[in-house]
Design a protein around this motif. Structure first.
Motif, mmCIF file in Angstrom:
data_model
loop_
_atom_site.group_PDB
_atom_site.id
_atom_site.type_symbol
_atom_site.label_atom_id
_atom_site.label_comp_id
_atom_site.label_asym_id
_atom_site.label_seq_id
_atom_site.Cartn_x
_atom_site.Cartn_y
_atom_site.Cartn_z
ATOM 1 N N CYS A 47 -10.403 -6.342 -6.011
ATOM 2 C CA CYS A 47 -10.317 -5.010 -5.399
ATOM 3 C C CYS A 47 -10.556 -3.912 -6.437
ATOM 4 C CB CYS A 47 -8.952 -4.831 -4.747
ATOM 5 S SG CYS A 47 -8.799 -3.298 -3.820
ATOM 6 N N THR A 48 -11.354 -2.919 -6.050
ATOM 7 C CA THR A 48 -11.625 -1.776 -6.919
ATOM 8 C C THR A 48 -10.931 -0.508 -6.439
ATOM 9 O OG1 THR A 48 -13.608 -1.193 -5.696
ATOM 10 C CG2 THR A 48 -13.874 -2.692 -7.569
ATOM 11 N N GLY A 49 -10.283 -0.571 -5.294
ATOM 12 C CA GLY A 49 -9.591 0.597 -4.768
ATOM 13 C C GLY A 49 -10.486 1.574 -4.047
ATOM 14 N N CYS A 50 -11.579 1.107 -3.494
ATOM 15 C CA CYS A 50 -12.514 2.005 -2.796
ATOM 16 C C CYS A 50 -11.952 2.489 -1.456
ATOM 17 C CB CYS A 50 -13.859 1.321 -2.589
ATOM 18 S SG CYS A 50 -13.810 -0.077 -1.451
ATOM 19 N N SER A 59 -7.037 0.213 13.757
ATOM 20 C CA SER A 59 -5.632 0.270 14.181
ATOM 21 C C SER A 59 -4.696 0.746 13.075
ATOM 22 C CB SER A 59 -5.195 -1.112 14.670
ATOM 23 O OG SER A 59 -5.370 -2.058 13.647
ATOM 24 N N ASN A 60 -5.234 1.211 11.957
ATOM 25 C CA ASN A 60 -4.432 1.685 10.820
ATOM 26 C C ASN A 60 -3.419 0.640 10.361
ATOM 27 O OD1 ASN A 60 -5.741 4.173 10.699
ATOM 28 N ND2 ASN A 60 -4.392 5.029 12.266
ATOM 29 N N ALA A 61 -3.859 -0.594 10.281
ATOM 30 C CA ALA A 61 -2.972 -1.682 9.880
ATOM 31 C C ALA A 61 -2.949 -1.890 8.372
ATOM 32 C CB ALA A 61 -3.395 -2.976 10.572
ATOM 33 N N ILE A 62 -3.857 -1.251 7.651
ATOM 34 C CA ILE A 62 -3.976 -1.447 6.206
ATOM 35 C C ILE A 62 -3.715 -0.133 5.479
ATOM 36 C CG2 ILE A 62 -5.534 -2.084 4.334
ATOM 37 C CD1 ILE A 62 -7.096 -3.735 6.360
ATOM 38 N N GLU A 63 -2.892 -0.226 4.447
ATOM 39 C CA GLU A 63 -2.662 0.932 3.583
ATOM 40 C C GLU A 63 -2.754 0.451 2.142
ATOM 41 O OE1 GLU A 63 0.817 4.167 2.497
ATOM 42 O OE2 GLU A 63 1.026 2.926 4.282
ATOM 43 N N LEU A 64 -3.682 1.005 1.391
ATOM 44 C CA LEU A 64 -3.839 0.642 -0.014
ATOM 45 C C LEU A 64 -3.126 1.700 -0.848
ATOM 46 C CD1 LEU A 64 -5.201 -1.540 -1.730
ATOM 47 C CD2 LEU A 64 -7.068 0.057 -2.084
ATOM 48 N N ILE A 65 -2.104 1.280 -1.561
ATOM 49 C CA ILE A 65 -1.297 2.175 -2.381
ATOM 50 C C ILE A 65 -1.767 2.029 -3.825
ATOM 51 C CG2 ILE A 65 1.032 2.781 -3.108
ATOM 52 C CD1 ILE A 65 1.949 1.262 -0.503
ATOM 53 N N VAL A 66 -2.247 3.122 -4.403
ATOM 54 C CA VAL A 66 -2.784 3.104 -5.760
ATOM 55 C C VAL A 66 -1.649 3.377 -6.740
ATOM 56 C CG1 VAL A 66 -4.433 4.161 -7.340
ATOM 57 C CG2 VAL A 66 -5.014 3.920 -4.920
ATOM 58 N N ILE A 67 -1.458 2.452 -7.660
ATOM 59 C CA ILE A 67 -0.459 2.627 -8.708
ATOM 60 C C ILE A 67 -1.139 3.137 -9.976
ATOM 61 C CG2 ILE A 67 1.198 1.418 -10.177
ATOM 62 C CD1 ILE A 67 1.795 -0.347 -7.750
ATOM 63 N N LYS A 69 -5.306 3.420 -10.980
ATOM 64 C CA LYS A 69 -6.683 3.086 -10.613
ATOM 65 C C LYS A 69 -7.476 2.542 -11.799
ATOM 66 C CE LYS A 69 -10.380 4.355 -7.655
ATOM 67 N NZ LYS A 69 -10.613 4.906 -6.370
ATOM 68 N N LYS A 70 -7.244 3.073 -13.004
ATOM 69 C CA LYS A 70 -7.977 2.597 -14.181
ATOM 70 C C LYS A 70 -7.630 1.147 -14.495
ATOM 71 C CE LYS A 70 -9.007 6.815 -16.676
ATOM 72 N NZ LYS A 70 -8.840 7.547 -17.941
ATOM 73 N N ALA A 71 -6.372 0.809 -14.379
ATOM 74 C CA ALA A 71 -5.922 -0.562 -14.662
ATOM 75 C C ALA A 71 -6.086 -1.474 -13.453
ATOM 76 C CB ALA A 71 -4.468 -0.554 -15.113
ATOM 77 N N LYS A 72 -6.612 -0.939 -12.356
ATOM 78 C CA LYS A 72 -6.806 -1.672 -11.097
ATOM 79 C C LYS A 72 -5.498 -2.302 -10.615
ATOM 80 C CE LYS A 72 -11.684 -2.669 -11.518
ATOM 81 N NZ LYS A 72 -12.723 -3.673 -11.453
ATOM 82 N N ARG A 73 -4.477 -1.451 -10.536
ATOM 83 C CA ARG A 73 -3.176 -1.890 -10.018
ATOM 84 C C ARG A 73 -2.976 -1.239 -8.656
ATOM 85 N NH1 ARG A 73 1.232 -0.414 -14.046
ATOM 86 N NH2 ARG A 73 2.505 -1.229 -12.366
ATOM 87 N N PHE A 74 -2.997 -2.082 -7.631
ATOM 88 C CA PHE A 74 -2.864 -1.628 -6.252
ATOM 89 C C PHE A 74 -1.853 -2.508 -5.534
ATOM 90 C CE2 PHE A 74 -7.384 -1.322 -7.494
ATOM 91 C CZ PHE A 74 -7.516 0.048 -7.525
ATOM 92 N N VAL A 75 -1.272 -1.964 -4.494
ATOM 93 C CA VAL A 75 -0.441 -2.725 -3.566
ATOM 94 C C VAL A 75 -0.999 -2.471 -2.175
ATOM 95 C CG1 VAL A 75 1.859 -2.954 -2.545
ATOM 96 C CG2 VAL A 75 1.626 -2.633 -5.003
ATOM 97 N N MET A 76 -1.241 -3.534 -1.454
ATOM 98 C CA MET A 76 -1.730 -3.389 -0.088
ATOM 99 C C MET A 76 -0.569 -3.630 0.863
ATOM 100 S SD MET A 76 -4.639 -5.359 2.080
ATOM 101 C CE MET A 76 -5.987 -4.318 1.610
ATOM 102 N N GLU A 77 -0.332 -2.645 1.720
ATOM 103 C CA GLU A 77 0.669 -2.791 2.775
ATOM 104 C C GLU A 77 -0.085 -3.110 4.062
ATOM 105 O OE1 GLU A 77 4.381 -0.380 4.815
ATOM 106 O OE2 GLU A 77 3.152 0.610 3.309
#
Length: 142
Positions: A47-50, A59-67, A69-77
């Motif tokens: 994942c690149t966080g695009c 249905s708005n079932a996905i939420e990508l939470i950016v912690i 972006k440079k280190a590519k640290r994300f949490v997907m809800e």
């Protein structure tokens, strides 16, 4: 009236000698179909966080939470209770980090808690959950 009773009795006698149509699920399971769309899976390494998955989900079932972006640290809800399993997010992901599981398709539950799935590193997920809990507590105090 006699004709209906005779037809009904004939059906009853006939059904006594037939096998039941019902299956003994969950004790006897059949393999899932090849292209079954089950629970959404996410690979955070690709994942690149695009956020195309967020934008394309009807249905708005996905939420990508950016912690970070440079280190590519994300949490997907992922909200499985909102998901329509259309796989639009999978088709539109440029980096192939989303997939619909064909093994995890039995998603029934008695409470809403199992339908809120967090993907990512454990420490990142814990930080997001603590942040959500603090926000809920703050809103209750106001």
């Amino acid at each position: 009236m006699k004709f209906r009773v005779a037809a009904m009795l004939g059906d009853i006698v006939e059904s006594l000698f037939k096998r039941p149509i019902t299956e003994k699920y969950p004790f006897e399971r059949h393999p899932a179909p090849d292209r079954l769309r089950g629970k959404l899976e996410w690979n955070p390494e690709k994942c690149t966080g695009c956020c195309l998955c967020n934008k394309d989900c009807p249905s708005n079932a996905i939420e990508l939470i950016v912690i970070d972006k440079k280190a590519k640290r994300f949490v997907m809800e992922y909200h499985a209770d909102r998901c329509t399993y259309c796989a639009q997010c999978v088709q539109n992901c440029r980096f192939e980090c989303l997939n619909m599981s064909s093994e995890q398709w039995e998603l029934a539950a008695l409470s809403k808690q199992p339908f809120e799935v967090y993907y990512g590193k454990d420490e990142d997920i814990q930080a997001i959950l603590e942040k959500h809990a603090a926000q809920k507590l703050q809103s209750l105090n106001q």
